[in-house]
Design an enzyme around this catalytic site. Structure first.
Site, PDB file in Angstrom:
ATOM      1  N   SER A  34       8.447   4.487  17.055  1.00  0.00           N
ATOM      2  CA  SER A  34       7.132   4.061  17.530  1.00  0.00           C
ATOM      3  C   SER A  34       7.268   3.581  18.964  1.00  0.00           C
ATOM      4  O   SER A  34       7.523   2.409  19.212  1.00  0.00           O
ATOM      5  CB  SER A  34       6.598   2.942  16.627  1.00  0.00           C
ATOM      6  OG  SER A  34       6.368   3.449  15.344  1.00  0.00           O
ATOM      7  N   CYS A  70       4.842  -7.563   7.477  1.00  0.00           N
ATOM      8  CA  CYS A  70       5.860  -7.188   8.470  1.00  0.00           C
ATOM      9  C   CYS A  70       6.139  -8.400   9.347  1.00  0.00           C
ATOM     10  O   CYS A  70       5.217  -9.125   9.698  1.00  0.00           O
ATOM     11  CB  CYS A  70       5.335  -6.027   9.326  1.00  0.00           C
ATOM     12  SG  CYS A  70       6.566  -5.338  10.455  1.00  0.00           S
ATOM     13  N   HIS A 115       4.987   4.136  21.890  1.00  0.00           N
ATOM     14  CA  HIS A 115       3.691   3.556  22.243  1.00  0.00           C
ATOM     15  C   HIS A 115       3.507   3.123  23.692  1.00  0.00           C
ATOM     16  O   HIS A 115       2.376   2.837  24.105  1.00  0.00           O
ATOM     17  CB  HIS A 115       3.325   2.360  21.356  1.00  0.00           C
ATOM     18  CG  HIS A 115       3.340   2.657  19.888  1.00  0.00           C
ATOM     19  ND1 HIS A 115       2.811   3.800  19.353  1.00  0.00           N
ATOM     20  CD2 HIS A 115       3.822   1.957  18.833  1.00  0.00           C
ATOM     21  CE1 HIS A 115       2.969   3.785  18.043  1.00  0.00           C
ATOM     22  NE2 HIS A 115       3.581   2.695  17.707  1.00  0.00           N
ATOM     23  N   GLY A 117       5.427  -2.453   6.831  1.00  0.00           N
ATOM     24  CA  GLY A 117       6.767  -2.988   7.033  1.00  0.00           C
ATOM     25  C   GLY A 117       7.636  -2.199   7.980  1.00  0.00           C
ATOM     26  O   GLY A 117       7.323  -1.089   8.367  1.00  0.00           O
ATOM     27  N   GLU A 118       8.737  -2.820   8.362  1.00  0.00           N
ATOM     28  CA  GLU A 118       9.715  -2.187   9.246  1.00  0.00           C
ATOM     29  C   GLU A 118      10.925  -1.800   8.383  1.00  0.00           C
ATOM     30  O   GLU A 118      11.700  -2.665   7.965  1.00  0.00           O
ATOM     31  CB  GLU A 118      10.105  -3.186  10.356  1.00  0.00           C
ATOM     32  CG  GLU A 118      11.308  -2.800  11.180  1.00  0.00           C
ATOM     33  CD  GLU A 118      11.275  -1.355  11.713  1.00  0.00           C
ATOM     34  OE1 GLU A 118      10.327  -0.984  12.424  1.00  0.00           O
ATOM     35  OE2 GLU A 118      12.223  -0.596  11.399  1.00  0.00           O
ATOM     36  N   SER A 159      10.349   5.833  10.021  1.00  0.00           N
ATOM     37  CA  SER A 159       9.750   5.399  11.281  1.00  0.00           C
ATOM     38  C   SER A 159      10.163   3.970  11.597  1.00  0.00           C
ATOM     39  O   SER A 159      10.034   3.078  10.768  1.00  0.00           O
ATOM     40  CB  SER A 159       8.223   5.484  11.172  1.00  0.00           C
ATOM     41  OG  SER A 159       7.627   4.971  12.341  1.00  0.00           O
ATOM     42  N   CYS A 218      -2.716   1.694   8.102  1.00  0.00           N
ATOM     43  CA  CYS A 218      -1.737   0.723   7.666  1.00  0.00           C
ATOM     44  C   CYS A 218      -2.284  -0.700   7.527  1.00  0.00           C
ATOM     45  O   CYS A 218      -2.783  -1.278   8.484  1.00  0.00           O
ATOM     46  CB  CYS A 218      -0.651   0.762   8.737  1.00  0.00           C
ATOM     47  SG  CYS A 218       0.762  -0.208   8.456  1.00  0.00           S
ATOM     48  N   CYS A 240      -1.466  -3.311  15.354  1.00  0.00           N
ATOM     49  CA  CYS A 240      -1.198  -2.983  13.945  1.00  0.00           C
ATOM     50  C   CYS A 240      -1.708  -4.083  13.034  1.00  0.00           C
ATOM     51  O   CYS A 240      -1.410  -5.263  13.226  1.00  0.00           O
ATOM     52  CB  CYS A 240       0.298  -2.799  13.738  1.00  0.00           C
ATOM     53  SG  CYS A 240       0.735  -2.566  12.005  1.00  0.00           S
ATOM     54  N   CYS A 275       2.998   8.392   2.295  1.00  0.00           N
ATOM     55  CA  CYS A 275       3.346   7.337   3.239  1.00  0.00           C
ATOM     56  C   CYS A 275       3.753   6.102   2.427  1.00  0.00           C
ATOM     57  O   CYS A 275       2.937   5.532   1.706  1.00  0.00           O
ATOM     58  CB  CYS A 275       2.128   7.069   4.122  1.00  0.00           C
ATOM     59  SG  CYS A 275       2.422   5.838   5.364  1.00  0.00           S
ATOM     60  N   CYS A 332       3.238  -6.081  16.177  1.00  0.00           N
ATOM     61  CA  CYS A 332       2.683  -5.136  17.134  1.00  0.00           C
ATOM     62  C   CYS A 332       1.186  -5.425  17.252  1.00  0.00           C
ATOM     63  O   CYS A 332       0.514  -5.593  16.228  1.00  0.00           O
ATOM     64  CB  CYS A 332       2.968  -3.712  16.694  1.00  0.00           C
ATOM     65  SG  CYS A 332       4.744  -3.444  16.501  1.00  0.00           S
ATOM     66  N   GLU A 380       0.799  -1.226   0.000  1.00  0.00           N
ATOM     67  CA  GLU A 380       0.000   0.000   0.000  1.00  0.00           C
ATOM     68  C   GLU A 380       0.827   1.269   0.000  1.00  0.00           C
ATOM     69  O   GLU A 380       1.970   1.284   0.441  1.00  0.00           O
ATOM     70  CB  GLU A 380      -0.881   0.028   1.260  1.00  0.00           C
ATOM     71  CG  GLU A 380      -1.782  -1.157   1.377  1.00  0.00           C
ATOM     72  CD  GLU A 380      -2.529  -1.170   2.705  1.00  0.00           C
ATOM     73  OE1 GLU A 380      -3.332  -2.066   2.900  1.00  0.00           O
ATOM     74  OE2 GLU A 380      -2.269  -0.289   3.551  1.00  0.00           O
TER      75      GLU A 380
HETATM   76  N1  SAH Z   1       7.171  -0.394  11.149  1.00  0.00           N
HETATM   77  C1  SAH Z   1       7.398   0.980  11.363  1.00  0.00           C
HETATM   78  C2  SAH Z   1       6.751   1.865  10.328  1.00  0.00           C
HETATM   79  C3  SAH Z   1       5.381   1.484   9.862  1.00  0.00           C
HETATM   80  S1  SAH Z   1       4.058   1.603  11.036  1.00  0.00           S
HETATM   81  C4  SAH Z   1       6.971   1.388  12.755  1.00  0.00           C
HETATM   82  O1  SAH Z   1       6.345   0.592  13.434  1.00  0.00           O
HETATM   83  O2  SAH Z   1       7.303   2.499  13.146  1.00  0.00           O
HETATM   84  C5  SAH Z   1       3.747   3.359  11.043  1.00  0.00           C
HETATM   85  C6  SAH Z   1       3.038   3.867  12.283  1.00  0.00           C
HETATM   86  O3  SAH Z   1       1.642   3.526  12.249  1.00  0.00           O
HETATM   87  C7  SAH Z   1       3.591   3.301  13.563  1.00  0.00           C
HETATM   88  O4  SAH Z   1       3.812   4.296  14.522  1.00  0.00           O
HETATM   89  C8  SAH Z   1       2.486   2.377  13.988  1.00  0.00           C
HETATM   90  O5  SAH Z   1       2.558   2.163  15.314  1.00  0.00           O
HETATM   91  C9  SAH Z   1       1.243   3.104  13.525  1.00  0.00           C
HETATM   92  N2  SAH Z   1       0.057   2.240  13.469  1.00  0.00           N
HETATM   93  C10 SAH Z   1      -0.026   0.977  13.049  1.00  0.00           C
HETATM   94  N3  SAH Z   1      -1.293   0.503  13.155  1.00  0.00           N
HETATM   95  C11 SAH Z   1      -2.030   1.496  13.659  1.00  0.00           C
HETATM   96  C12 SAH Z   1      -3.418   1.616  14.005  1.00  0.00           C
HETATM   97  N4  SAH Z   1      -4.274   0.604  13.840  1.00  0.00           N
HETATM   98  N5  SAH Z   1      -3.851   2.794  14.506  1.00  0.00           N
HETATM   99  C13 SAH Z   1      -2.985   3.822  14.660  1.00  0.00           C
HETATM  100  N6  SAH Z   1      -1.669   3.758  14.356  1.00  0.00           N
HETATM  101  C14 SAH Z   1      -1.185   2.610  13.871  1.00  0.00           C
HETATM  102 FE1  SF4 Z   2       5.377  -3.811  11.720  1.00  0.00          FE
HETATM  103 FE2  SF4 Z   2       5.336  -1.168  12.330  1.00  0.00          FE
HETATM  104 FE3  SF4 Z   2       3.062  -2.619  12.230  1.00  0.00          FE
HETATM  105 FE4  SF4 Z   2       4.791  -3.004  14.214  1.00  0.00          FE
HETATM  106  S1  SF4 Z   2       3.643  -1.103  13.782  1.00  0.00           S
HETATM  107  S2  SF4 Z   2       3.743  -4.628  13.010  1.00  0.00           S
HETATM  108  S3  SF4 Z   2       6.740  -2.738  13.158  1.00  0.00           S
HETATM  109  S4  SF4 Z   2       4.425  -2.183  10.513  1.00  0.00           S
END
Ligand code: SAH
Ligand code: SF4
Length: 414
Positions: A265, A136, A267, A211-212, A243, A387, A143, A129, A140, A116
């Site tokens: 991130s 990934c 959190h 992805g990371e 990120s 995401c 996510c 973005c 998390c 995406e």
């Molecule tokens: N993997 C990397 C970058 C991609 S995620 C990382 O984790 O930083 C990008 C951001 O979107 C991260 O801060 C993640 O925590 C946030 N994110 C993922 N799922 C989400 C959701 N359902 N609601 C709000 N933020 C979310």
């Molecule tokens: Fe992967 Fe980032 Fe989602 Fe965590 S928040 S599962 S590192 S994409």
């Protein structure tokens, strides 16, 4: 590409995989690599270097997709290029336009993997973005991408290809005869906080898609180098943010070899909660992570770290959590700002978003301690812009529905 031993091994395709017809896609390759390919295809070293310079400019700076459009290359040379090379873009499976202006694309690699990309226009900037992986490996808990099985890393071409596709869609390639503002230097082209001097919509890039990025370090670095190259996409590193969920061993290299802004991130502020919601914390703990933030090259009050903090009801959103966040930022003397992200729920998610009052209070506590803590407005909720959500939504659609959306897209374009 070799992924260092400490990093989870992930299958990565070779950087050059010729198409079925034997032609090589040039997108994603740096000038030096293009020079080598031209030499290998029979040009003498001097000619190869000159042609590579010209082609590089047409590919990345002007966005042309056809060798015939490269007007400073001899007419006889263009078919020579066309039989050996292609100029690729990720395929668009689905594109959606939210009522708030957010645009989202479901894209597909040449070997059929979907990922995406989202474009978020604001009053003073337009942010793309970008995804770094299909799925990934990290999980998390809040996510949606984390629930997908990782298929593979994206190549440099698939990463830079997203930015190029966005420029195609927004009609933002410099045209012939148009003043080349990138030559004026960073300050004129990228006035911090405002639209770029040449009035572009796409002004900022965040590596916050699927992805990371630090688990696909080499490819992300190589792609961002093309994005930052003054003769390439010419976007200032100050307008790019990477990120990470906290891949500590790769953070210093990200600063040294890419040099873009860092978002982490976070959190959660305690081991227990972060272990639960960001499981990489079990490998690289909070202290290690915050120390790596403090050591990130190039940090200053003008270039702060962004801590992302997703607001989860009764999980990480108490006054005490906010105070602990402030304490940690001060303890490590971090020039930092905090982005509070309202949790975007998805089917099957086990968390709820904190109430607006709770988020406001959390923000106030951090703000009163002198740390900026804006609440990010959710964008594109009507198009599943969080995401990983579009991919799943599309997988649930029938083929007929997808075809209908594709027809609507065609109609809208035509
Ligand atoms: N993997 C990397 C970058 C991609 S995620 C990382 O984790 O930083 C990008 C951001 O979107 C991260 O801060 C993640 O925590 C946030 N994110 C993922 N799922 C989400 C959701 N359902 N609601 C709000 N933020 C979310
Ligand atoms: Fe992967 Fe980032 Fe989602 Fe965590 S928040 S599962 S590192 S994409």
């Amino acid at each position: 590409m070799q992924i260092p031993g400490i990093i989870d091994p992930i299958p990565t395709p070779r950087d050059i995989t010729p198409r079925e017809d034997g032609r090589v896609d040039l997108i994603g390759l740096p000038k030096q690599r293009i020079t080598e390919l031209f030499e290998a295809a029979g040009l003498d070293p001097k000619a190869a270097k000159l042609r590579a310079k010209q082609v590089f400019h047409w590919l990345y700076h002007r966005g042309v997709m056809d060798f015939e459009a490269m007007t400073d290359i001899a007419k006889t040379m263009r078919p020579w290029l066309g039989t050996r090379f292609v100029i690729g873009r990720p395929e668009i499976v689905l594109s959606q336009h939210s009522s708030d202006g957010t645009r989202k694309w479901l894209l597909k690699t040449a070997d059929g993997h979907e990922f995406e990309m989202v474009f978020i226009p604001d009053a003073d900037r337009g942010t793309l973005c970008v995804s770094s992986q299909v799925g990934c490996t990290l999980n998390c808990r809040f996510c949606h991408t984390g629930t997908m099985r990782l298929v593979r890393n994206l190549t440099p071409g698939e990463i830079v290809g997203q930015v190029m596709l966005a420029r195609d869609a927004l009609g933002e390639w410099p045209r012939a005869g148009q003043a080349d503002l990138s030559a004026l230097g960073d300050d004129l082209v990228d006035d911090e906080g405002g639209y770029s001097a040449d009035g572009r919509l796409l002004t900022n890039i965040v590596m916050m898609g699927m992805g990371e990025p630090l688990y696909n370090f080499d490819n992300v670095r190589d792609a961002l180098k093309l994005v930052m190259d003054g003769d390439g996409l010419a976007l200032s590193k100050r307008r790019i943010t990477l990120s990470t969920s906290g891949v500590v061993p790769m953070m210093a290299r990200a600063g040294e070899e890419i040099g873009v802004n860092l978002a982490v991130s976070l959190h959660a502020v305690s081991k227990d909660v972060r272990d639960e919601i960001v499981p990489i914390n079990r490998k690289y703990g909070l202290e290690e992570l915050l120390q790596a933030c403090a050591d990130y090259p190039g940090l200053s009050n003008a270039r702060r770290i962004t801590f992302e903090y997703v607001m989860l009801k009764d999980k990480n959103d108490s006054d005490q959590d906010a105070r602990e966040l402030v304490r940690l930022i001060k303890q490590y003397k971090l020039p930092a700002k905090v982005n509070l992200i309202p949790f975007n729920p998805w089917p099957g998610a086990i968390y709820e978003c904190s109430s607006p009052e709770r988020i406001r209070r959390f923000s106030e506590i951090v703000f009163e301690a002198g740390i900026s803590a804006p609440v990010r407005t959710p964008r594109g909720r009507d198009i599943d812009a969080a995401c990983g959500q579009l991919k799943t939504a599309a997988q649930k659609m029938s083929r007929a529905e997808l075809d209908r959306l594709a027809d609507e897209k065609q109609a809208a374009l035509g």
